[in-house]
Design a protein around this motif. Structure first.
Motif, PDB file in Angstrom:
ATOM      1  N   GLN A   1     -46.024  41.980   8.994  1.00  0.00           N
ATOM      2  CA  GLN A   1     -46.826  41.398   7.916  1.00  0.00           C
ATOM      3  C   GLN A   1     -47.183  42.449   6.867  1.00  0.00           C
ATOM      4  OE1 GLN A   1     -50.368  39.431   9.292  1.00  0.00           O
ATOM      5  NE2 GLN A   1     -51.148  39.063   7.221  1.00  0.00           N
ATOM      6  N   HIS A   2     -47.287  43.718   7.292  1.00  0.00           N
ATOM      7  CA  HIS A   2     -47.707  44.771   6.370  1.00  0.00           C
ATOM      8  C   HIS A   2     -46.548  45.692   5.978  1.00  0.00           C
ATOM      9  CE1 HIS A   2     -51.602  43.421   7.972  1.00  0.00           C
ATOM     10  NE2 HIS A   2     -52.047  43.765   6.749  1.00  0.00           N
ATOM     11  N   GLY A   3     -45.334  45.198   6.103  1.00  0.00           N
ATOM     12  CA  GLY A   3     -44.164  45.881   5.575  1.00  0.00           C
ATOM     13  C   GLY A   3     -43.684  47.086   6.365  1.00  0.00           C
ATOM     14  N   ILE A   4     -44.083  47.194   7.587  1.00  0.00           N
ATOM     15  CA  ILE A   4     -43.626  48.300   8.438  1.00  0.00           C
ATOM     16  C   ILE A   4     -42.393  47.843   9.208  1.00  0.00           C
ATOM     17  CG2 ILE A   4     -44.229  49.840  10.338  1.00  0.00           C
ATOM     18  CD1 ILE A   4     -47.174  49.509   9.514  1.00  0.00           C
ATOM     19  N   LYS A   5     -41.338  48.642   9.147  1.00  0.00           N
ATOM     20  CA  LYS A   5     -40.115  48.296   9.881  1.00  0.00           C
ATOM     21  C   LYS A   5     -40.348  48.446  11.381  1.00  0.00           C
ATOM     22  CE  LYS A   5     -36.785  49.263   6.243  1.00  0.00           C
ATOM     23  NZ  LYS A   5     -35.482  49.883   5.883  1.00  0.00           N
ATOM     24  N   VAL A   6     -39.749  47.536  12.143  1.00  0.00           N
ATOM     25  CA  VAL A   6     -40.038  47.449  13.570  1.00  0.00           C
ATOM     26  C   VAL A   6     -38.790  47.657  14.419  1.00  0.00           C
ATOM     27  CG1 VAL A   6     -40.738  45.851  15.414  1.00  0.00           C
ATOM     28  CG2 VAL A   6     -42.065  45.970  13.286  1.00  0.00           C
ATOM     29  N   GLY A   7     -38.976  48.439  15.486  1.00  0.00           N
ATOM     30  CA  GLY A   7     -38.044  48.509  16.604  1.00  0.00           C
ATOM     31  C   GLY A   7     -38.850  48.274  17.870  1.00  0.00           C
ATOM     32  N   VAL A   8     -38.168  48.044  18.967  1.00  0.00           N
ATOM     33  CA  VAL A   8     -38.883  47.811  20.228  1.00  0.00           C
ATOM     34  C   VAL A   8     -38.269  48.690  21.318  1.00  0.00           C
ATOM     35  CG1 VAL A   8     -39.452  45.437  19.594  1.00  0.00           C
ATOM     36  CG2 VAL A   8     -37.398  45.892  20.957  1.00  0.00           C
ATOM     37  N   TYR A   9     -39.073  48.917  22.374  1.00  0.00           N
ATOM     38  CA  TYR A   9     -38.519  49.642  23.521  1.00  0.00           C
ATOM     39  C   TYR A   9     -38.965  48.966  24.812  1.00  0.00           C
ATOM     40  CZ  TYR A   9     -43.014  52.141  24.327  1.00  0.00           C
ATOM     41  OH  TYR A   9     -44.329  52.470  24.590  1.00  0.00           O
ATOM     42  N   PHE A  10     -38.125  49.146  25.826  1.00  0.00           N
ATOM     43  CA  PHE A  10     -38.410  48.586  27.138  1.00  0.00           C
ATOM     44  C   PHE A  10     -38.378  49.722  28.154  1.00  0.00           C
ATOM     45  CE2 PHE A  10     -37.568  46.588  31.200  1.00  0.00           C
ATOM     46  CZ  PHE A  10     -38.353  45.455  31.172  1.00  0.00           C
ATOM     47  N   PHE A  11     -39.474  49.812  28.933  1.00  0.00           N
ATOM     48  CA  PHE A  11     -39.576  50.852  29.954  1.00  0.00           C
ATOM     49  C   PHE A  11     -38.895  50.365  31.234  1.00  0.00           C
ATOM     50  CE2 PHE A  11     -41.452  53.391  33.246  1.00  0.00           C
ATOM     51  CZ  PHE A  11     -41.626  54.638  32.676  1.00  0.00           C
ATOM     52  N   THR A  12     -37.740  50.956  31.529  1.00  0.00           N
ATOM     53  CA  THR A  12     -36.909  50.450  32.614  1.00  0.00           C
ATOM     54  C   THR A  12     -37.276  51.017  33.984  1.00  0.00           C
ATOM     55  OG1 THR A  12     -34.623  50.218  33.387  1.00  0.00           O
ATOM     56  CG2 THR A  12     -35.198  52.273  32.315  1.00  0.00           C
ATOM     57  N   GLN A  13     -36.988  50.211  34.982  1.00  0.00           N
ATOM     58  CA  GLN A  13     -36.927  50.673  36.374  1.00  0.00           C
ATOM     59  C   GLN A  13     -35.772  49.951  37.078  1.00  0.00           C
ATOM     60  OE1 GLN A  13     -38.690  53.019  38.611  1.00  0.00           O
ATOM     61  NE2 GLN A  13     -38.687  53.826  36.521  1.00  0.00           N
ATOM     62  N   ALA A  14     -34.723  49.687  36.293  1.00  0.00           N
ATOM     63  CA  ALA A  14     -33.543  49.022  36.852  1.00  0.00           C
ATOM     64  C   ALA A  14     -32.816  49.975  37.802  1.00  0.00           C
ATOM     65  CB  ALA A  14     -32.612  48.596  35.729  1.00  0.00           C
ATOM     66  N   VAL A  15     -32.375  49.443  38.904  1.00  0.00           N
ATOM     67  CA  VAL A  15     -31.632  50.265  39.864  1.00  0.00           C
ATOM     68  C   VAL A  15     -30.189  49.781  40.028  1.00  0.00           C
ATOM     69  CG1 VAL A  15     -33.682  50.999  41.144  1.00  0.00           C
ATOM     70  CG2 VAL A  15     -32.499  48.889  41.810  1.00  0.00           C
ATOM     71  N   THR A  16     -29.850  48.708  39.325  1.00  0.00           N
ATOM     72  CA  THR A  16     -28.471  48.223  39.337  1.00  0.00           C
ATOM     73  C   THR A  16     -28.085  47.808  37.924  1.00  0.00           C
ATOM     74  OG1 THR A  16     -29.066  45.909  39.742  1.00  0.00           O
ATOM     75  CG2 THR A  16     -28.749  47.318  41.693  1.00  0.00           C
ATOM     76  N   VAL A  17     -26.787  47.682  37.692  1.00  0.00           N
ATOM     77  CA  VAL A  17     -26.295  47.199  36.403  1.00  0.00           C
ATOM     78  C   VAL A  17     -26.826  45.797  36.136  1.00  0.00           C
ATOM     79  CG1 VAL A  17     -24.199  46.414  35.231  1.00  0.00           C
ATOM     80  CG2 VAL A  17     -24.241  48.667  36.349  1.00  0.00           C
ATOM     81  N   GLU A  18     -26.880  44.976  37.171  1.00  0.00           N
ATOM     82  CA  GLU A  18     -27.359  43.595  37.016  1.00  0.00           C
ATOM     83  C   GLU A  18     -28.820  43.579  36.553  1.00  0.00           C
ATOM     84  OE1 GLU A  18     -23.768  43.737  39.211  1.00  0.00           O
ATOM     85  OE2 GLU A  18     -25.693  44.735  39.643  1.00  0.00           O
ATOM     86  N   GLU A  19     -29.643  44.442  37.106  1.00  0.00           N
ATOM     87  CA  GLU A  19     -31.038  44.496  36.686  1.00  0.00           C
ATOM     88  C   GLU A  19     -31.164  44.994  35.236  1.00  0.00           C
ATOM     89  OE1 GLU A  19     -33.585  45.100  40.829  1.00  0.00           O
ATOM     90  OE2 GLU A  19     -33.417  46.762  39.399  1.00  0.00           O
TER      91      GLU A  19
END
Length: 390
Positions: A245-263
């Motif tokens: 809303q205030h013109g700031i470009k956005v990216g996101v991140y995800f904190f992983t704990q995947a132990v397999t490719v499927e996860e």
């Protein structure tokens, strides 16, 4: 019998001249030997000093032998009335060489001891001035990356066939408020950013934008490091709406704990579902850092397995039309991942120092976790991006 073949008979001047040449050749080879030894231990300056010293020493010890040889061209080899056979002369030269070698080895050892003392003295001064052990060690190992992990110092050879960054230390500017910027030809070419999660609480995005923040990475969610459950960050929706809303470009991140490719693919789809309604101009990031808890699920992975899940997440994001990126620090890059398999992906690098020590390429640098931004109560992570995404 020919006179020249009698025992103790006078030698031919040509034989004496030949022996003289052989003797001088032996001397030359001896000097070459010590020069080679000096090269191994001390560098060009020490080579020159040692070569001159050894040459002069041998000359002083064998000079009278040279004089005898030259005086006896056409006569018997004598010194003080005594006669030397070739075997006896060879023995005297060998003894002189042995003495020279002993003196040379002592000189080299003394030089090395002096050099070692200078280095140790320098280290003592740097540590006394408040430099950390890492800051003191790193200049001494220019071909390695030195880091601490698990209470141990690691010396990791730099792989110069991997993409290296081209950033110049002199172009990095640190402002009075502690913020970093990067300049080229007098122009600021970097972009100011932050990353936030629920730990920053309620954010006034109007004030954040007014304080010069150009982009933000929002924590979208995480996988529990023990439970394995996927959880959305409780402030994600408010933060993404407020930033956009205030013109700031956005990216996101995800904190992983995947132990397999499927996860890892499951995590990517979890992210894709939640960002679908929004304009995401900056990368979607896989946060693959190590968790301090010994019971964390991902801590048991090998570098190959951790790299496999990273690639699975990034490829899933890219296939959906977004820009993939992975977040890492020095420990993650050098000890937990196979960095050579991740050359084709953008990188967000975390390092809380003022020097451009880390050699490999990255597009975003998280340089502090103690920044201050208007509109955010408490400390926040600070970043600069060396490019901006369209």
């Amino acid at each position: 019998m020919n006179e020249e073949n009698r025992t103790g008979a006078q030698a031919s001047p040509y034989d004496e001249e030949s022996r003289l040449r052989r003797k001088r050749l032996r001397r030359k080879n001896t000097i070459s030997y010590f020069v080679g030894l000096a090269v191994a231990f001390g560098g060009l300056f020490l080579v020159m000093i040692l070569a001159i010293a050894v040459y002069s020493w041998i000359d002083s010890k064998t000079g009278e032998t040279d004089a005898m040889l030259q005086q006896t061209m056409g006569g018997a080899m004598t010194a003080g009335g005594n006669m030397y056979t070739q075997e006896e002369l060879d023995q005297k030269v060998a003894e002189a060489v042995a003495r020279a070698q002993a003196d040379n080895e002592q000189a080299v050892e003394a030089a090395l001891n002096n050099q070692q003392e200078e280095i140790l003295g320098g280290i003592r001064v740097q540590l006394a001035d408040g430099q950390s052990a890492l800051e003191t060690l790193r200049p001494l190992y220019p071909d390695d990356i030195v880091l601490v992990s698990g209470g141990k110092y690691h010396f990791v050879p730099i792989q110069r066939d991997l993409p290296l960054h081209s950033y110049v230390q002199e172009n990095l500017q640190i402002l009075e408020n502690g913020r970093f910027q990067y300049v080229e030809n007098g122009q600021v070419v970097s972009h100011m950013g932050i990353d936030v999660s629920k730990y920053q609480g309620r954010i006034d995005w109007e004030k954040v934008a007014a304080d010069g923040v150009e982009f933000v990475f929002l924590r979208l969610g995480l996988r529990g490091y023990e439970s394995g459950k996927l959880v959305e960050d409780e402030t994600f929706q408010a933060n993404i709406q407020g930033a956009l809303q205030h013109g700031i470009k956005v990216g996101v991140y995800f904190f992983t704990q995947a132990v397999t490719v499927e996860e890892a693919i499951e995590e990517a789809n979890f992210v894709l579902e939640r960002i679908a309604p929004y304009n995401i101009e900056c990368p979607v990031v896989f946060d693959v850092e190590k968790v301090g808890s010994s019971t964390a699920r991902m801590n048991q992975l090998t570098p190959q397995e951790r790299t496999d899940v990273t690639i699975a997440f990034l490829d899933t994001i890219e296939a959906a039309g977004y820009k993939p990126m992975f977040y890492h620090n020095m420990e993650t890059a050098l000890l937990l991942l196979e960095l050579d398999r991740l050359q084709n992906y953008d990188r967000w690098f975390a390092y809380y120092g003022e020097d451009l020590y880390y050699p490999y390429d990255y597009g975003v640098w998280q340089y502090s976790e103690k920044g201050n931004i208007n509109g955010i109560s408490g400390e926040v992570d600070m970043n600069i991006a060396f490019k901006m995404w369209e």
